[in-house]
Design a protein around this motif. Structure first.
Motif, PDB file in Angstrom:
ATOM      1  N   ARG A 251      23.840  54.386  45.689  1.00  0.00           N
ATOM      2  CA  ARG A 251      25.003  54.977  46.374  1.00  0.00           C
ATOM      3  C   ARG A 251      24.511  56.169  47.183  1.00  0.00           C
ATOM      4  NH1 ARG A 251      30.548  54.603  45.287  1.00  0.00           N
ATOM      5  NH2 ARG A 251      31.792  56.225  46.279  1.00  0.00           N
ATOM      6  N   ALA A 252      24.563  56.029  48.484  1.00  0.00           N
ATOM      7  CA  ALA A 252      24.041  57.062  49.371  1.00  0.00           C
ATOM      8  C   ALA A 252      25.100  57.439  50.402  1.00  0.00           C
ATOM      9  CB  ALA A 252      22.774  56.566  50.067  1.00  0.00           C
TER      10      ALA A 252
ATOM     11  N   GLU B 235      36.358  55.250  55.118  1.00  0.00           N
ATOM     12  CA  GLU B 235      36.856  56.597  55.366  1.00  0.00           C
ATOM     13  C   GLU B 235      35.759  57.631  55.122  1.00  0.00           C
ATOM     14  OE1 GLU B 235      40.235  57.218  52.923  1.00  0.00           O
ATOM     15  OE2 GLU B 235      41.477  55.711  53.931  1.00  0.00           O
ATOM     16  N   ALA B 236      35.807  58.678  55.919  1.00  0.00           N
ATOM     17  CA  ALA B 236      34.846  59.771  55.757  1.00  0.00           C
ATOM     18  C   ALA B 236      35.274  60.677  54.615  1.00  0.00           C
ATOM     19  CB  ALA B 236      34.741  60.567  57.052  1.00  0.00           C
ATOM     20  N   GLU B 237      34.292  61.363  54.027  1.00  0.00           N
ATOM     21  CA  GLU B 237      34.562  62.318  52.958  1.00  0.00           C
ATOM     22  C   GLU B 237      33.578  63.458  53.082  1.00  0.00           C
ATOM     23  OE1 GLU B 237      32.918  60.990  48.987  1.00  0.00           O
ATOM     24  OE2 GLU B 237      33.009  59.064  50.048  1.00  0.00           O
ATOM     25  N   PHE B 238      33.881  64.553  52.384  1.00  0.00           N
ATOM     26  CA  PHE B 238      32.947  65.671  52.409  1.00  0.00           C
ATOM     27  C   PHE B 238      31.739  65.351  51.546  1.00  0.00           C
ATOM     28  CE2 PHE B 238      36.871  67.903  53.618  1.00  0.00           C
ATOM     29  CZ  PHE B 238      36.419  68.506  54.788  1.00  0.00           C
ATOM     30  N   THR B 239      30.589  65.876  51.927  1.00  0.00           N
ATOM     31  CA  THR B 239      29.368  65.649  51.174  1.00  0.00           C
ATOM     32  C   THR B 239      29.568  66.080  49.725  1.00  0.00           C
ATOM     33  OG1 THR B 239      28.137  66.154  53.182  1.00  0.00           O
ATOM     34  CG2 THR B 239      26.892  66.122  51.119  1.00  0.00           C
ATOM     35  N   PRO B 240      29.120  65.262  48.751  1.00  0.00           N
ATOM     36  CA  PRO B 240      29.301  65.624  47.339  1.00  0.00           C
ATOM     37  C   PRO B 240      28.762  67.011  47.023  1.00  0.00           C
ATOM     38  CG  PRO B 240      28.511  63.380  47.539  1.00  0.00           C
ATOM     39  CD  PRO B 240      28.458  63.964  48.913  1.00  0.00           C
ATOM     40  N   LYS B 241      29.389  67.671  46.032  1.00  0.00           N
ATOM     41  CA  LYS B 241      29.038  69.051  45.705  1.00  0.00           C
ATOM     42  C   LYS B 241      27.655  69.193  45.092  1.00  0.00           C
ATOM     43  CE  LYS B 241      33.813  70.571  45.170  1.00  0.00           C
ATOM     44  NZ  LYS B 241      34.820  71.200  44.288  1.00  0.00           N
ATOM     45  N   THR B 242      27.014  68.070  44.774  1.00  0.00           N
ATOM     46  CA  THR B 242      25.659  68.165  44.237  1.00  0.00           C
ATOM     47  C   THR B 242      24.691  68.672  45.294  1.00  0.00           C
ATOM     48  OG1 THR B 242      25.380  65.823  44.774  1.00  0.00           O
ATOM     49  CG2 THR B 242      25.971  66.363  42.517  1.00  0.00           C
TER      50      THR B 242
ATOM     51  N   TYR C  93      29.853  59.283  55.236  1.00  0.00           N
ATOM     52  CA  TYR C  93      30.376  57.993  54.785  1.00  0.00           C
ATOM     53  C   TYR C  93      29.510  57.483  53.636  1.00  0.00           C
ATOM     54  CZ  TYR C  93      33.215  57.818  59.021  1.00  0.00           C
ATOM     55  OH  TYR C  93      34.131  58.083  60.001  1.00  0.00           O
ATOM     56  N   ALA C  94      30.163  57.080  52.551  1.00  0.00           N
ATOM     57  CA  ALA C  94      29.430  56.533  51.416  1.00  0.00           C
ATOM     58  C   ALA C  94      29.105  55.066  51.679  1.00  0.00           C
ATOM     59  CB  ALA C  94      30.255  56.661  50.134  1.00  0.00           C
ATOM     60  N   LEU C  95      27.976  54.634  51.151  1.00  0.00           N
ATOM     61  CA  LEU C  95      27.620  53.215  51.213  1.00  0.00           C
ATOM     62  C   LEU C  95      26.860  52.840  49.951  1.00  0.00           C
ATOM     63  CD1 LEU C  95      24.334  53.069  51.910  1.00  0.00           C
ATOM     64  CD2 LEU C  95      25.118  53.565  54.205  1.00  0.00           C
ATOM     65  N   LYS C  96      26.795  51.543  49.684  1.00  0.00           N
ATOM     66  CA  LYS C  96      26.056  51.041  48.538  1.00  0.00           C
ATOM     67  C   LYS C  96      25.009  50.046  49.016  1.00  0.00           C
ATOM     68  CE  LYS C  96      29.587  51.492  44.916  1.00  0.00           C
ATOM     69  NZ  LYS C  96      30.355  50.753  43.880  1.00  0.00           N
ATOM     70  N   VAL C  97      23.810  50.176  48.451  1.00  0.00           N
ATOM     71  CA  VAL C  97      22.720  49.259  48.764  1.00  0.00           C
ATOM     72  C   VAL C  97      22.376  48.482  47.499  1.00  0.00           C
ATOM     73  CG1 VAL C  97      20.363  49.023  49.599  1.00  0.00           C
ATOM     74  CG2 VAL C  97      21.827  50.846  50.495  1.00  0.00           C
ATOM     75  N   ARG C  98      22.504  47.155  47.566  1.00  0.00           N
ATOM     76  CA  ARG C  98      22.204  46.301  46.420  1.00  0.00           C
ATOM     77  C   ARG C  98      20.694  46.071  46.344  1.00  0.00           C
ATOM     78  NH1 ARG C  98      24.460  41.981  48.018  1.00  0.00           N
ATOM     79  NH2 ARG C  98      26.542  42.315  47.161  1.00  0.00           N
ATOM     80  N   VAL C  99      20.126  46.329  45.164  1.00  0.00           N
ATOM     81  CA  VAL C  99      18.683  46.190  44.973  1.00  0.00           C
ATOM     82  C   VAL C  99      18.435  45.394  43.687  1.00  0.00           C
ATOM     83  CG1 VAL C  99      16.476  47.392  44.754  1.00  0.00           C
ATOM     84  CG2 VAL C  99      18.344  48.441  46.060  1.00  0.00           C
TER      85      VAL C  99
END
Length: 298
Positions: free
Chosen positions: A214-215, A255-262, A274-280
């Protein structure tokens, strides 16, 4: 001196360019689809053959909940159904008696008809026998209707009981703890002997054969990615190198979101991404929560 300074600046510029070229397009952490298996019945947990780290196959029975009361309920319903069915009348024997009487009268009618031809009997005798046959036929129809009504009524009485039996059978099946998917047990929440209720979590597992990175990417990168796209995924190695794996973008947030607080810097946190998922496909080196990076292949 000027030549030396120019050389240093050139090296620094080339190093910066090289670093930019080798940098990842997105960073994130690996996750997997987790499933929490919960109790589908209430009672004492008699068995739970599950340990953390254990690999379980789909549709494997891994435990059981006490079902004594359900078995007793099923036996009681069976006895009630048997008692109701014992009151069902015997239709065929009762109707067979009337059919035999009608057959006897039919023979007597044939005999009287022959006698009447020989002037050895009177028309009244024939009328009497026809009346007797008609009366028996009405009696047959009435008795058949009454018996069918009784059978139908008792059948209607047993039907709800049979539905309750099916319900108890379903509840008995739910006392078995059935593992729903292939996966590795991550957390075990209860132990054998504990009393569990419907919906109480028993254990959590995940299929670690397929992992998801999840990036997050910026809006300026959005046009460069699409679902189904092949990308490179990198993970850090103990020797300082980056191990490369092939991945496929399986989801992009609409949908766009703010960068995670980490993310530590304030400037980065206020950016919209924008969040995305890469299947590995996991070769065994990927773990839940492990950091990784994504590179868009050219």
């Amino acid at each position: 001196m000027k030549t030396t300074i120019a050389a240093v600046l050139s090296i620094a510029f080339l190093a910066a360019c090289s670093s930019k070229e080798n940098g990842a397009d997105a960073y994130g952490n690996f996750e997997s689809t987790e499933v929490i298996v919960s109790a589908e019945a209430t009672g004492r947990l008699l068995r739970l053959d599950v340990e953390e780290g254990q690999v379980l196959a789909e549709n494997t029975v891994v435990g059981g909940i006490d079902s004594t009361q359900l078995h007793l309920r099923k036996a009681q319903l069976g006895a009630n159904i048997k008692a109701v069915k014992s009151r069902v009348p015997e239709v065929n024997p009762q109707l067979a008696v009337i059919r035999q009487q009608i057959a006897t009268q039919q023979k007597e009618k044939a005999r009287i008809e022959n006698l009447l031809k020989a002037n050895a009997a009177t028309p009244k005798q024939l009328d009497d026998i026809n009346g007797a046959i008609a009366l028996l036929e009405k009696q047959y129809s009435s008795t058949a209707s009454t018996l069918n009504t009784q059978v139908t009524g008792l059948s209607t009485e047993t039907q709800p009981l049979e539905f309750q039996v099916e319900q108890v059978k379903d509840q008995l099946a739910q006392t078995r703890v059935l593992n729903p998917v292939n996966g590795t047990v991550l957390v075990k929440y209860v132990e054998t002997g504990e009393v569990v209720s419907y919906g109480k979590p028993l254990y959590k597992l995940a299929d670690l054969r397929t992992m998801y990175l999840r990036a997050y990417i910026g809006g300026d990168q959005l046009s460069a990615v699409k679902t189904g796209q092949q990308v490179n995924v990198g993970i850090d190695q103990p020797d300082g190198t980056v191990k490369q794996l092939r991945g496929e973008i399986s989801w992009i947030s609409p949908e766009a979101e703010f960068t995670p607080k980490t993310v530590q810097t304030r400037d980065e946190r206020v950016r919209q991404v924008y969040a995305l998922k890469v299947r590995v496909q996991n070769d065994g080196s990927l773990k839940i929560g492990m950091p990784g990076e994504m590179r868009i292949t050219k």
